[in-house]
Design an enzyme around this catalytic site. Structure first.
Site, PDB file in Angstrom:
ATOM      1  N   LYS A   1       1.099  14.496   0.912  1.00 59.16           N
ATOM      2  CA  LYS A   1      -0.264  14.797   0.468  1.00 59.16           C
ATOM      3  C   LYS A   1      -0.447  16.297   0.211  1.00 59.16           C
ATOM      4  CE  LYS A   1      -2.179  10.855   3.088  1.00 59.16           C
ATOM      5  NZ  LYS A   1      -2.873   9.977   2.129  1.00 59.16           N
TER       6      LYS A   1
ATOM      7  N   LYS B   1      -8.086  14.099   4.698  1.00 57.17           N
ATOM      8  CA  LYS B   1      -7.256  12.889   4.651  1.00 57.17           C
ATOM      9  C   LYS B   1      -6.223  13.021   5.759  1.00 57.17           C
ATOM     10  CE  LYS B   1      -6.183  14.057   0.324  1.00 57.17           C
ATOM     11  NZ  LYS B   1      -6.292  12.876  -0.504  1.00 57.17           N
ATOM     12  N   ARG B   2      -5.448  11.958   6.020  1.00 57.86           N
ATOM     13  CA  ARG B   2      -4.361  12.102   6.984  1.00 57.86           C
ATOM     14  C   ARG B   2      -3.457  13.266   6.578  1.00 57.86           C
ATOM     15  NH1 ARG B   2      -3.743   8.078  11.045  1.00 57.86           N
ATOM     16  NH2 ARG B   2      -1.865   9.230  11.583  1.00 57.86           N
TER      17      ARG B   2
ATOM     18  N   HIS C   1       0.800  -1.231   0.000  1.00 54.82           N
ATOM     19  CA  HIS C   1       0.000   0.000   0.000  1.00 54.82           C
ATOM     20  C   HIS C   1       0.826   1.271   0.000  1.00 54.82           C
ATOM     21  CE1 HIS C   1      -3.989  -1.839   0.789  1.00 54.82           C
ATOM     22  NE2 HIS C   1      -3.263  -2.757   1.413  1.00 54.82           N
TER      23      HIS C   1
ATOM     24  N   THR D   1      -8.393   6.784  -1.974  1.00 52.94           N
ATOM     25  CA  THR D   1      -9.749   6.246  -2.123  1.00 52.94           C
ATOM     26  C   THR D   1     -10.756   7.363  -1.846  1.00 52.94           C
ATOM     27  OG1 THR D   1      -9.462   5.398   0.122  1.00 52.94           O
ATOM     28  CG2 THR D   1      -9.333   3.803  -1.684  1.00 52.94           C
TER      29      THR D   1
ATOM     30  N   LYS E   1     -14.531   8.602  -3.646  1.00 46.10           N
ATOM     31  CA  LYS E   1     -15.758   8.955  -2.913  1.00 46.10           C
ATOM     32  C   LYS E   1     -16.258  10.334  -3.332  1.00 46.10           C
ATOM     33  CE  LYS E   1     -13.843   6.204   0.793  1.00 46.10           C
ATOM     34  NZ  LYS E   1     -12.971   6.220   1.997  1.00 46.10           N
TER      35      LYS E   1
HETATM   36  C1  26V Z   1       1.965   1.872   7.835  1.00 46.37           C
HETATM   37  C2  26V Z   1       2.434   1.893   9.087  1.00 46.37           C
HETATM   38  C3  26V Z   1       3.863   1.898   9.267  1.00 46.37           C
HETATM   39  C4  26V Z   1       4.209   1.465  10.620  1.00 46.37           C
HETATM   40  C5  26V Z   1       3.440   2.202  11.650  1.00 46.37           C
HETATM   41  C6  26V Z   1       1.997   1.910  11.528  1.00 46.37           C
HETATM   42  C7  26V Z   1       1.547   1.904  10.153  1.00 46.37           C
HETATM   43  C8  26V Z   1       0.202   1.896   9.921  1.00 46.37           C
HETATM   44  C9  26V Z   1      -0.260   1.876   8.654  1.00 46.37           C
HETATM   45  C10 26V Z   1       0.624   1.877   7.617  1.00 46.37           C
HETATM   46  C11 26V Z   1       0.083   1.803   6.274  1.00 46.37           C
HETATM   47  C12 26V Z   1       0.410   2.963   5.473  1.00 46.37           C
HETATM   48  C13 26V Z   1       0.021   2.619   4.133  1.00 46.37           C
HETATM   49  C14 26V Z   1      -1.320   3.157   3.750  1.00 46.37           C
HETATM   50  O1  26V Z   1      -2.209   3.442   4.513  1.00 46.37           O
HETATM   51  N1  26V Z   1      -1.441   3.282   2.493  1.00 46.37           N
HETATM   52  C15 26V Z   1      -2.611   3.823   1.875  1.00 46.37           C
HETATM   53  O2  26V Z   1      -3.381   2.728   1.422  1.00 46.37           O
HETATM   54  C16 26V Z   1      -4.554   3.152   0.759  1.00 46.37           C
HETATM   55  C17 26V Z   1      -5.328   1.900   0.419  1.00 46.37           C
HETATM   56  O3  26V Z   1      -4.625   1.135  -0.504  1.00 46.37           O
HETATM   57  C18 26V Z   1      -4.195   3.965  -0.455  1.00 46.37           C
HETATM   58  O4  26V Z   1      -5.375   4.420  -1.068  1.00 46.37           O
HETATM   59  C19 26V Z   1      -3.339   5.164  -0.075  1.00 46.37           C
HETATM   60  O5  26V Z   1      -2.899   5.844  -1.223  1.00 46.37           O
HETATM   61  C20 26V Z   1      -2.146   4.690   0.721  1.00 46.37           C
HETATM   62  O6  26V Z   1      -1.415   5.783   1.243  1.00 46.37           O
END
Ligand code: 26V
Length: 823
Positions: A567, A561-562, A370, A669, A673
C-alpha cells in the site's frame, strides 16, 4: 445534524414514532431494563436505554421480513464471512428507520445529547480491514434491496486489537468491545449445533446390507450457539439477520471429572472450547497456518451449514432442491471448508451419492477472491488437516480425483497444469489448497474490480480458468452511501439534498445531478464550507487526542488503511521528507500549507509494517517541532484507526492517497468513500482506482506511476532501483536523511535495513514511482491555489461515484450469481 427522513408509511403497523412516545419508552427502558433512575443515570445508561428502544423498533419489521421469506418460499442468500467490521450501530439503525429527528428530540427533552451518547458506543470491530468492512456494507445493502439474506460469522469476544502508539511504536491491546454488553444482539441458546474435531472415520453398512456410509466419530466436540443481530436496510423496509456463533463446551462442567475431584481439569475443557470464539486473527495477509485458525473456520462453516440445511429440510424436505432455494457465498477462502462440509452432510448424514452431492454443492456455492498476494492464499499442512478433519480430507481427495480426471481428458492439460489445479500441493510438505477447493466447488468465482478479475484469470487461476471457462466474473466492490455519506457527513448530505432533492437517497447514481451545479459559484462555496467544517471537526479530534494543532486552511492529505508494504505508506512518508527538505532549502518559495495524516494498524507479526508506523511517528515529531516549516507542513499519525475514526477522517480529506503498487490492491474501498465525500484522489492505476477514474473523468483525479503491466515487465527485466535512486536527487536526499538518523537520533541505525531494501530489491517499486508521485503532489499544490478549479474537481468526484454504491454491487451479485430477485 438533521436526517429528516420520514419512515415509510406503508406496511408493518409500527409503534408510535413521535418524540414524546420515544421519550416515554426511553425512560421506561432506563428504569426497567437498565435499572437506573434518571437522576443517577450515566451517559452509558442512557445509551443502553436508547439502543434498546431503537432495537425494539426493528423487531416487528424483522419478524415481518422473516415471515414473508417463509410464506413466499423465496430463495435466500447466505453470506459466510470470518469478518464483519460493523462499527457503531445506533446512528445507522435510527437513520435507516427514519427516526433520527424523533430520537434527537426525545433525548433532548430528557436533557441528553444524541451525538454525545452515540459516541460512547464501542465499535464492533470483528474484522481486519477492507474484506470485513465490505461484508458489513453488503449486509446493509442486502436488506436495502430487499434480499432475504443471512450473514454468518463468529462472535469474537475480542475484536480487532486496540492500537496505542507508545514512543512512536505500535502497541496492541485487547479490544473488549463486549464489556458493556452488546445492546443489538439476541442470544439464541436454543439455536446451537455440535461441531466435531479429530477422531476416526468408519465405514458402516445399513441393516439390509444395501448401503454403505462413512461415519465420522470426532474425538472432540464443542457447541456453536447463535447470537442474532437485526440488520435494517435503508428506509427500514427489510430487516435481515446477522447470525454470529459463539463457542461453548458441550458439557460445561464435565460433572464426572468435577465430582471426581478434578476441578481444574474439568474447567480447562470448557476454556478450550471457548477459545474458539475468543479472538479475531489480526493479520490480513500471510496466514499464520495455526491450527486454531482452521478450527475457527470449520467451527463457523459447519454451524452455518447445519443451520441452513435444517431450515431447508424443514421447509422443503428434500436437499436436492438446495441450489434453487439457497445461495451460499464464500467471502474469500476463509469459509471454503464449507464445501467439504456440505459434501459430508449431504452424503454421510442425508445419504446422497457423490455425484448428486457434488452437483448440489457446486450449484449452491459461489466464491469471492479478495487478494492476489501469493502469501495470503490459504493452504493447510496436510498432516494437520487430516488429523483435525479426517473425513473432510477423504472428501477432498475424492473431489480432487474427480477434477483431475476431468482435466486429464482436456486438451492441453499437461502434468504441470495438472499440478497447478490440484487441491493438494505436492513436494516437501504436502498442503491442502483452499483457493483451488473454493474454485472447483463453486459455480461462480468473482474478483472485486475489473483489473483484479483480469489478473486472476492471468495469474493464480489461469489453469482453472482454462478448465472451467466462464466461471470467473467481476463484481466491482461498493460501499453503503448511508454510512459513508448520509451519516458520516451530515453537512454534505444536507447540502446535496437542498441542491438536487431527495432522489439520490434511493438511487445514489442520481448524485450526478450535482454536475449541473459545478458552475454555480455560490454552490461551490457552500460545498467548500462543508469541507471546512469537517476539517475543523477532525482538527478538534486531533487536538483533543494528540495535542497537535492543525490549520483547517491547509490541504488535508489523508492515507488511512491497514499498514502494508504494497500500500506504500513508505512512498508517502519519503515524499513528505523530500518536501520537508525542499521547504527548508527554499524558504523563499510560495509553499502550499499541507497536513499529512496517516492512520492504520499493522499485523502484530509484520515487522516492516510496524517499523513504517514508527517512521511516520519519528518523521512527524521532527517536522512538527521544526520552526522552519511551521505553518507549512505538519504530519500526524492518528492511533487506533477503526470505522468510527474513518467516519471523522474521510469527510475531512482534501486528498485521498490510493498509491498501491499497480496490480496489488485488489480493489480498495476507502478510495470510493473519499471520492464520495469530495476528496481528490492521488492514485495509481490499481484496483477500483481505474474505475473511479473512468467515472470522475481524467481531469478530476491525479493518476501517476507505473501500470500493472509495466510493474510486471520491470520485475521480469531485472529492475534496478539503485540506478533510479541515484538519478533522482530529491529521492536520494530524502533516503539519506532517513538512513543517517535525522529522524531517529536515539537509534541512528533504526531505518538502515528498511532503506537498504529499497536500494536492493524494492519489490513494491517505491523508487520507480517516486518522481511521478512527487510531481503529482506539486500539481496538487497548483490546483489548490485555484480555488474554483479545486472545488469543481471535488464536486465532480461526489457527483460521479454514485455507481460505487454497494446497492449496485449487491444487485449484480443477486442477478448474476445468486439468481435472487431484488427491488
Ligand atoms: C487474509 C488473511 C490471511 C490469513 C490470515 C488472516 C487473514 C485475514 C484476512 C485476509 C484477507 C485479506 C484480503 C483482503 O482483505 N483483501 C481486501 O479486500 C477488499 C475487499 O474486497 C479489497 O478492497 C482490498 O483491495 C483487498 O486488499
Amino acid at each position: 445534524m438533521n436526517i429528516g427522513v420520514k419512515p415509510d408509511p406503508e406496511e408493518v403497523p409500527g409503534r408510535p414514532a413521535d418524540a414524546k412516545s420515544l421519550a416515554r419508552e426511553i425512560l421506561s427502558a432506563l428504569t426497567y431494563r437498565v435499572g437506573k433512575d434518571p437522576t443517577v443515570a450515566t451517559q452509558h445508561d442512557w445509551l443502553s436505554a436508547t439502543s434498546q428502544v431503537a432495537r425494539d423498533r426493528m423487531v416487528e419489521r424483522w419478524m415481518a421480513s422473516t415471515k414473508r421469506a417463509y410464506q413466499q418460499s423465496d430463495k435466500r442468500a447466505f453470506y459466510l464471512s470470518l469478518e464483519f467490521l460493523i462499527g457503531r450501530l445506533l446512528i445507522d439503525s435510527i437513520s435507516n428507520l427514519g427516526l433520527m429527528e424523533a430520537f434527537r428530540e426525545a433525548l433532548s427533552s430528557l436533557d441528553v445529547d444524541l451525538d454525545e451518547i452515540a459516541a460512547l458506543e464501542s465499535d464492533a470491530a470483528l474484522g481486519n480491514g477492507g474484506l470485513g468492512r465490505l461484508a458489513a456494507c453488503f449486509m446493509e445493502s442486502m436488506a436495502t434491496v430487499d434480499i432475504p439474506a443471512h450473514g454468518y460469522g463468529i462472535r469474537y469476544t475480542n475484536g480487532m486489537f486496540r492500537q496505542e502508539v507508545s514512543d512512536g511504536w505500535q502497541v496492541e491491546l485487547p479490544e473488549t468491545w463486549l464489556s458493556h454488553g452488546d445492546p443489538w444482539e439476541f442470544e439464541r441458546r436454543e439455536r446451537s449445533f455440535e461441531i466435531g474435531y479429530g477422531g476416526t472415520v468408519e465405514l458402516v453398512t445399513s441393516a439390509d446390507g444395501m448401503e454403505e456410509r462413512h461415519l465420522w466419530k470426532p474425538q472432540e466436540r464443542v457447541l456453536a450457539v447463535a447470537y442474532d443481530t437485526p440488520v435494517v436496510g435503508w428506509r427500514g423496509k427489510r430487516v435481515n439477520t446477522l447470525r454470529l456463533w459463539s463457542a461453548m463446551p458441550v458439557d460445561p462442567i464435565l460433572l464426572d471429572r468435577f465430582n471426581a475431584g478434578d476441578h481444574i481439569g474439568a474447567l480447562m475443557e470448557s476454556n478450550k472450547a471457548e477459545s474458539l470464539s475468543l479472538v479475531l486473527y489480526p493479520a490480513d495477509s500471510s496466514p499464520a497456518g495455526q491450527e486454531l485458525r482452521l478450527r475457527q473456520e470449520y467451527f463457523f462453516s459447519s454451524a452455518s451449514l447445519q443451520d441452513i440445511l435444517q431450515r431447508h429440510v424443514y421447509q422443503y424436505g428434500d436437499l436436492t432442491s438446495l441450489p434453487d432455494k439457497a445461495a451460499i457465498h464464500l467471502n474469500d477462502t476463509h469459509p471454503s471448508i464449507a464445501i467439504a462440509e456440505l459434501m459430508r452432510l449431504l452424503m454421510d448424514v442425508h445419504g446422497l451419492d457423490f455425484e448428486t452431492a457434488w452437483r448440489v454443492t457446486k450449484g449452491t456455492f459461489a466464491y469471492t477472491n479478495h487478494t492476489l498476494l501469493p502469501e495470503a492464499l490459504e493452504s493447510w499442512q496436510l498432516s494437520m488437516f487430516e488429523h483435525l478433519l479426517p473425513r473432510h480430507m477423504q472428501i477432498i481427495y475424492a473431489i480432487n480425483a474427480a477434477v483431475l480426471k476431468e482435466a486429464r481428458g482436456h486438451e492441453g492439460f499437461d502434468d504441470q497444469k495438472i499440478r497447478n489445479i490440484s487441491l493438494i500441493e505436492e513436494g516437501g510438505q504436502r498442503r491442502v489448497r483452499m483457493g483451488n477447493l473454493a474454485f472447483v466447488g463453486s459455480h461462480s468465482v468473482n474478483g472485486v474490480s475489473a483489473l483484479h478479475t483480469e489478473l486472476m484469470k492471468k495469474t493464480v487461476f489461469a489453469d482453472l480458468n482454462q478448465l472451467y471457462p466462464g466461471r470467473i466474473n467481476n463484481k466491482t466492490n461498493g460501499i453503503t452511501p448511508r454510512r459513508w455519506l448520509m451519516e458520516c457527513n451530515p453537512g454534505l448530505f444536507a447540502l446535496v439534498r437542498e441542491a438536487i432533492g431527495d432522489r439520490f437517497m434511493d438511487d445514489t447514481e442520481a448524485l450526478s445531478d450535482l454536475n449541473t451545479h459545478v458552475e454555480d459559484a455560490a454552490f461551490r462555496e457552500a460545498f467548500a464550507a462543508v469541507k471546512r467544517a469537517n476539517k475543523e471537526r477532525l482538527a478538534k479530534m486531533v487536538a483533543e487526542r494528540l495535542a497537535i494543532r492543525l490549520d483547517p486552511a491547509a490541504i488535508f492529505d489523508v492515507q488511512v488503511k491497514r499498514i502494508h508494504e504494497y500500500k506504500r505508506q513508505l512512498l508517502n512518508i519519503v515524499e513528505t521528507v523530500a518536501l520537508y527538505d525542499q521547504i527548508r532549502s527554499h524558504p523563499e518559495l510560495d509553499w502550499t500549507p499541507r497536513v499529512k495524516l496517516f492512520a492504520g494498524k499493522a499485523a502484530p507479526s509484520y515487522y516492516n509494517a510496524k517499523l513504517i508506523i514508527k517512521l511516520a511517528n519519528d518523521v512527524a515529531r521532527t517536522i512538527n517541532r521544526d520552526p522552519a516549516v511551521r505553518g507549512l507542513l505538519r504530519v500526524v499519525f492518528v492511533p487506533n484507526y477503526n470505522v468510527s475514526a474513518a467516519e471523522i477522517m474521510i469527510p475531512a480529506a482534501d486528498i485521498s492517497e490510493q498509491i498501491s503498487t499497480a496490480g496489488m490492491e485488489a480493489s480498495g474501498t476507502g478510495n470510493m468513500k473519499f471520492a464520495l465525500n469530495g476528496a481528490i484522489t492521488v492514485g495509481t492505476l490499481d484496483g477500483a482506482n481505474i474505475e473511479i477514474k473512468e467515472r470522475v473523468g481524467d481531469d478530476n483525479i491525479l493518476i501517476f506511476g507505473l501500470t500493472a503491466e509495466e510493474v510486471g515487465e520491470r520485475r521480469s527485466n531485472g529492475y534496478q532501483p539503485r540506478a533510479i535512486i541515484e538519478a533522482s536527487p530529491e529521492l536520494q536526499q530524502a533516503l539519506s536523511a532517513i538512513t543517517s538518523g535525522v529522524f531517529s537520533p536515539d537509534d541512528r541505525d533504526r531505518y538502515r535495513d528498511l532503506v537498504a531494501g529499497l536500494y536492493d530489491h524494492d519489490w513494491f517499486m517505491v523508487a520507480a514511482d517516486f518522481d511521478a508521485y512527487s510531481a503529482a503532489q506539486r500539481r496538487v499544490d497548483g490546483i489548490w491555489n485555484d480555488r474554483a478549479r479545486w472545488n469543481r474537481m471535488a464536486i465532480r468526484n461526489t457527483a460521479n461515484v454514485g455507481w460505487f454504491s454497494s446497492d449496485r454491487t449487491i444487485r449484480e451479485y443477486a442477478r448474476e450469481i445468486w439468481n435472487v430477485p431484488t427491488k
